[in-house]
Write a protein that holds these residues in place. Structure first.
Motif, PDB file in Angstrom:
ATOM      1  N   GLY A 321       0.791  -1.223   0.000  1.00 56.25           N
ATOM      2  CA  GLY A 321       0.000   0.000   0.000  1.00 56.25           C
ATOM      3  C   GLY A 321       0.820   1.268   0.000  1.00 56.25           C
ATOM      4  O   GLY A 321       0.373   2.307   0.496  1.00 56.25           O
ATOM      5  N   LEU A 322       2.029   1.241  -0.588  1.00 57.19           N
ATOM      6  CA  LEU A 322       2.937   2.394  -0.524  1.00 57.19           C
ATOM      7  C   LEU A 322       2.974   3.188  -1.826  1.00 57.19           C
ATOM      8  O   LEU A 322       3.817   4.068  -1.980  1.00 57.19           O
ATOM      9  CB  LEU A 322       4.359   1.912  -0.187  1.00 57.19           C
ATOM     10  CG  LEU A 322       4.504   1.056   1.071  1.00 57.19           C
ATOM     11  CD1 LEU A 322       5.954   0.637   1.247  1.00 57.19           C
ATOM     12  CD2 LEU A 322       4.020   1.817   2.297  1.00 57.19           C
ATOM     13  N   ALA A 323       2.066   2.923  -2.763  1.00 65.06           N
ATOM     14  CA  ALA A 323       2.132   3.543  -4.088  1.00 65.06           C
ATOM     15  C   ALA A 323       2.045   5.056  -4.030  1.00 65.06           C
ATOM     16  O   ALA A 323       2.650   5.746  -4.847  1.00 65.06           O
ATOM     17  CB  ALA A 323       1.024   2.979  -4.985  1.00 65.06           C
ATOM     18  N   ALA A 341      12.157  13.058   5.028  1.00 65.96           N
ATOM     19  CA  ALA A 341      12.707  13.234   3.687  1.00 65.96           C
ATOM     20  C   ALA A 341      11.642  12.837   2.681  1.00 65.96           C
ATOM     21  O   ALA A 341      10.884  11.886   2.893  1.00 65.96           O
ATOM     22  CB  ALA A 341      13.963  12.392   3.493  1.00 65.96           C
ATOM     23  N   ALA A 342      11.587  13.578   1.594  1.00 68.01           N
ATOM     24  CA  ALA A 342      10.612  13.292   0.543  1.00 68.01           C
ATOM     25  C   ALA A 342      10.952  11.975  -0.140  1.00 68.01           C
ATOM     26  O   ALA A 342      12.122  11.637  -0.338  1.00 68.01           O
ATOM     27  CB  ALA A 342      10.581  14.428  -0.473  1.00 68.01           C
ATOM     28  N   VAL A 343       9.915  11.237  -0.492  1.00 73.11           N
ATOM     29  CA  VAL A 343      10.086   9.951  -1.163  1.00 73.11           C
ATOM     30  C   VAL A 343      10.473  10.180  -2.617  1.00 73.11           C
ATOM     31  O   VAL A 343       9.947  11.078  -3.288  1.00 73.11           O
ATOM     32  CB  VAL A 343       8.788   9.122  -1.060  1.00 73.11           C
ATOM     33  CG1 VAL A 343       8.802   7.956  -2.036  1.00 73.11           C
ATOM     34  CG2 VAL A 343       8.607   8.623   0.356  1.00 73.11           C
ATOM     35  N   ASP A 344      11.394   9.378  -3.099  1.00 76.87           N
ATOM     36  CA  ASP A 344      11.810   9.429  -4.500  1.00 76.87           C
ATOM     37  C   ASP A 344      10.747   8.730  -5.352  1.00 76.87           C
ATOM     38  O   ASP A 344      10.570   7.512  -5.244  1.00 76.87           O
ATOM     39  CB  ASP A 344      13.158   8.727  -4.653  1.00 76.87           C
ATOM     40  CG  ASP A 344      13.646   8.709  -6.097  1.00 76.87           C
ATOM     41  OD1 ASP A 344      12.993   9.340  -6.954  1.00 76.87           O
ATOM     42  OD2 ASP A 344      14.673   8.056  -6.360  1.00 76.87           O
ATOM     43  N   PRO A 345      10.022   9.459  -6.199  1.00 76.61           N
ATOM     44  CA  PRO A 345       8.936   8.813  -6.964  1.00 76.61           C
ATOM     45  C   PRO A 345       9.438   7.758  -7.939  1.00 76.61           C
ATOM     46  O   PRO A 345       8.704   6.825  -8.265  1.00 76.61           O
ATOM     47  CB  PRO A 345       8.280   9.988  -7.700  1.00 76.61           C
ATOM     48  CG  PRO A 345       9.325  11.056  -7.741  1.00 76.61           C
ATOM     49  CD  PRO A 345      10.140  10.894  -6.498  1.00 76.61           C
ATOM     50  N   THR A 346      10.697   7.860  -8.370  1.00 73.13           N
ATOM     51  CA  THR A 346      11.209   6.878  -9.327  1.00 73.13           C
ATOM     52  C   THR A 346      11.534   5.546  -8.657  1.00 73.13           C
ATOM     53  O   THR A 346      11.652   4.528  -9.344  1.00 73.13           O
ATOM     54  CB  THR A 346      12.480   7.399 -10.014  1.00 73.13           C
ATOM     55  OG1 THR A 346      13.510   7.610  -9.024  1.00 73.13           O
ATOM     56  CG2 THR A 346      12.193   8.714 -10.721  1.00 73.13           C
ATOM     57  N   GLY A 347      11.682   5.543  -7.335  1.00 72.87           N
ATOM     58  CA  GLY A 347      11.982   4.302  -6.628  1.00 72.87           C
ATOM     59  C   GLY A 347      10.845   3.834  -5.755  1.00 72.87           C
ATOM     60  O   GLY A 347      11.070   3.117  -4.778  1.00 72.87           O
ATOM     61  N   THR A 348       9.625   4.265  -6.092  1.00 70.07           N
ATOM     62  CA  THR A 348       8.472   3.962  -5.247  1.00 70.07           C
ATOM     63  C   THR A 348       7.403   3.218  -6.039  1.00 70.07           C
ATOM     64  O   THR A 348       7.105   3.573  -7.179  1.00 70.07           O
ATOM     65  CB  THR A 348       7.878   5.268  -4.678  1.00 70.07           C
ATOM     66  OG1 THR A 348       8.858   5.913  -3.880  1.00 70.07           O
ATOM     67  CG2 THR A 348       6.651   4.971  -3.819  1.00 70.07           C
ATOM     68  N   ASP A 349       6.869   2.176  -5.427  1.00 68.08           N
ATOM     69  CA  ASP A 349       5.723   1.468  -5.982  1.00 68.08           C
ATOM     70  C   ASP A 349       4.884   0.978  -4.817  1.00 68.08           C
ATOM     71  O   ASP A 349       5.078   1.416  -3.685  1.00 68.08           O
ATOM     72  CB  ASP A 349       6.164   0.321  -6.903  1.00 68.08           C
ATOM     73  CG  ASP A 349       7.152  -0.614  -6.219  1.00 68.08           C
ATOM     74  OD1 ASP A 349       7.050  -0.803  -4.981  1.00 68.08           O
ATOM     75  OD2 ASP A 349       8.029  -1.151  -6.916  1.00 68.08           O
ATOM     76  N   ALA A 353       9.151   2.117  -0.762  1.00 69.85           N
ATOM     77  CA  ALA A 353       9.288   3.570  -0.691  1.00 69.85           C
ATOM     78  C   ALA A 353      10.732   3.878  -0.339  1.00 69.85           C
ATOM     79  O   ALA A 353      11.286   3.311   0.610  1.00 69.85           O
ATOM     80  CB  ALA A 353       8.346   4.164   0.350  1.00 69.85           C
ATOM     81  N   THR A 354      11.354   4.787  -1.120  1.00 67.37           N
ATOM     82  CA  THR A 354      12.765   5.115  -0.941  1.00 67.37           C
ATOM     83  C   THR A 354      12.921   6.618  -0.750  1.00 67.37           C
ATOM     84  O   THR A 354      12.282   7.412  -1.442  1.00 67.37           O
ATOM     85  CB  THR A 354      13.584   4.669  -2.164  1.00 67.37           C
ATOM     86  OG1 THR A 354      13.398   3.267  -2.367  1.00 67.37           O
ATOM     87  CG2 THR A 354      15.063   4.945  -1.959  1.00 67.37           C
ATOM     88  N   ALA A 355      13.765   6.991   0.212  1.00 70.74           N
ATOM     89  CA  ALA A 355      14.055   8.406   0.441  1.00 70.74           C
ATOM     90  C   ALA A 355      15.508   8.535   0.852  1.00 70.74           C
ATOM     91  O   ALA A 355      16.106   7.597   1.402  1.00 70.74           O
ATOM     92  CB  ALA A 355      13.146   8.991   1.521  1.00 70.74           C
TER      93      ALA A 355
END
Length: 480
Positions: A321-323, A341-349, A353-355
């Motif tokens: 549920g992290l989309a 820290a803001a989540v990197d949209p390119t590494g998130t699905d 979730a990556t920040a």
């Protein structure tokens, strides 16, 4: 609970000890009296006795956190007894350190500092990955304690084994449970006379409202735990207050309960999920039927579990549920957000979730203060929903000095040791040298620690660390 739980407990204990000893030391599983490795030092772990827990004899299988239901079959609850025996080169008359004794001290301190293996999350040993599922999902933690045996008791053990006595420490590990696969009892369990003063019907659960939702939300800059209404029958009565658990963790009631409904606050931490079992009991009586609350979004794991400043730190949270993740936030023990820290949209699905936490984020947590400590990492969705927390330990760091012997600067003439790193300032700063602590008191320099010893350090290699407000840095080897 698998029949392999005994082997899994020994494997986990060995892995934890190995991760806690100095580099180069080993942990063996040899029978007592067998020749240890020809080189090096370490400890030998030997399971010498397996006994049934007298407190949980004939108890039925309670199920586990993975969702396995309870069954009317006996569970064998065991306490494991180990001998911890050090080994190392025989010290000569001029040797300053007995490596075997040093290895034993490191191992005993590690078991003293982290006696519950399920709660260890640090580099080298993370219970979420190192523990077998049989131990990780059990409602019972794997606890280690020093067994207070006398010298006579230890000598008797070695005599029984048929080997000459060697220096050893005895430890007891509990609780390890084994469950049979058949239903019903093969042999009727022992029973004792009972006096029944009265009986009450078990509470009946009908619905959870909502049955799915976040563990908490971020509102007004604060973490607000999620609330769930529990509906059913026989949930309360005159002088009878319900006790509710979510995934085995007690939950707090909001307002007075009624016989058919009450509201609870979700616990801060949940050991299992995203499907969390909800149970209700009254005054220790029979438990209710089980309903499942689905935690959404759910954080299954976060890496790293331990970090320190000095450069950007990439944080990765995995779950479901992290989309729509917007940021990763860290809160302190009071639930107050400390950095994010803001989540990197390119590494998130949906599952990741990556920040990236900039170095300055970790270095400036509060004006004039950079507290080390344990933080709760959560993912915040765009809607404000928060995941359950996952731990992050921010600790001091020591940076080896390039070209300096042992990675530090020690002046034998001045008896002064200089260590460099980050997050070294605090209210109570201590210098640890070969397990001996030197109190430096309050310290305001986050990058440097200097201490002048009352007498020169013995020539040779020493193990040093800095302890800031109770949080220890990594160890550094120093040559005097």
């Amino acid at each position: 609970m698998s029949a392999q739980a005994i082997a899994a407990a020994t494997k986990a204990l060995r892995a934890y000890l190995k991760s806690s000893l100095s580099p180069g030391r080993s942990v063996t599983l040899l029978p007592p009296g067998e020749d240890p490795p020809l080189t090096g030092s370490g400890v030998n772990l030997y399971l010498y006795r397996v006994g049934e827990s007298p407190h949980l004899r004939n108890q039925a299988y309670p199920g586990n956190r993975a969702g396995a239901p309870a069954r009317d079959v006996p569970v064998l609850s065991l306490e494991l007894s180990y001998l911890l025996t050090p080994f190392g080169p025989t010290p000569g008359s001029d040797d300053e350190t007995d490596e075997a004794h040093a290895a034993l001290g490191e191992a005993m301190l590690a078991l003293h500092d982290e006696p519950i293996l399920n709660q260890v999350h640090r580099p080298g040993f993370d219970a979420d990955t190192e523990l077998a599922a049989a131990l990780r999902d059990s409602f019972e933690d794997v606890r280690v304690r020093l067994d207070a045996l006398s010298v006579e008791d230890l000598s008797r053990i070695w005599s029984t084994i048929g080997k000459p006595y060697r220096l050893s420490a005895a430890y007891q590990v509990s609780l390890v449970q084994l469950r049979g696969a058949t239903s019903g009892y093969a042999v009727p369990p022992a029973t004792a006379p009972q006096i029944t003063l009265g009986t009450h019907a078990a509470p009946q659960l009908a619905a959870l409202v909502p049955a799915r939702g976040p563990a908490a939300t971020l509102s007004g800059g604060a973490v607000v735990p999620g609330r769930v209404r529990v509906e059913g029958a026989g949930l309360a009565g005159p002088g009878r207050t319900p006790a509710v658990t979510v995934a085995g963790v007690p939950a707090r009631l909001i307002g007075p309960p009624a016989a058919d409904v009450f509201t609870m606050e979700l616990p801060r931490t949940l050991p299992a999920g995203p499907e969390a079992e909800v149970r209700v009991t009254l005054d220790g009586g029979p438990g209710s039927s089980v309903l499942v609350f689905r935690v959404d979004p759910w954080a299954a794991a976060a890496t790293p579990v331990r970090t320190a400043p000095g450069g950007p730190t990439t944080v990765v949270v995995t779950g479901t549920g992290l989309a729509t993740a917007a940021e990763i936030i860290a809160t302190d023990s009071t639930g107050t957000p400390r950095f994010s820290a803001a989540v990197d949209p390119t590494g998130t699905d949906d599952g990741t979730a990556t920040a990236v936490l900039p170095a300055a984020t970790l270095t400036n947590l509060a004006p004039g203060s950079t507290p080390n400590g344990r933080y709760d990492l959560r993912v915040r969705l765009a809607s404000g929903a928060l995941t359950n927390p996952r731990p992050l330990l921010v600790a001091p760091i020591l940076t080896p000095v390039t070209g300096a012997p042992g990675g530090s600067e020690y002046d034998p003439a001045d008896r002064r040791l200089t260590l460099r790193g980050a997050r070294l300032d605090g209210h109570d700063v201590r210098l640890s040298v070969d397990a001996a602590e030197y109190s430096l008191g309050p310290h305001t320099d986050p990058a440097t620690v200097t201490h002048q010893f009352p007498r020169p350090l013995q020539p040779g290699e020493h193990t040093v660390a800095v302890i800031v407000d109770g949080f220890r840095s990594d160890f550094l080897r120093v040559r005097a």
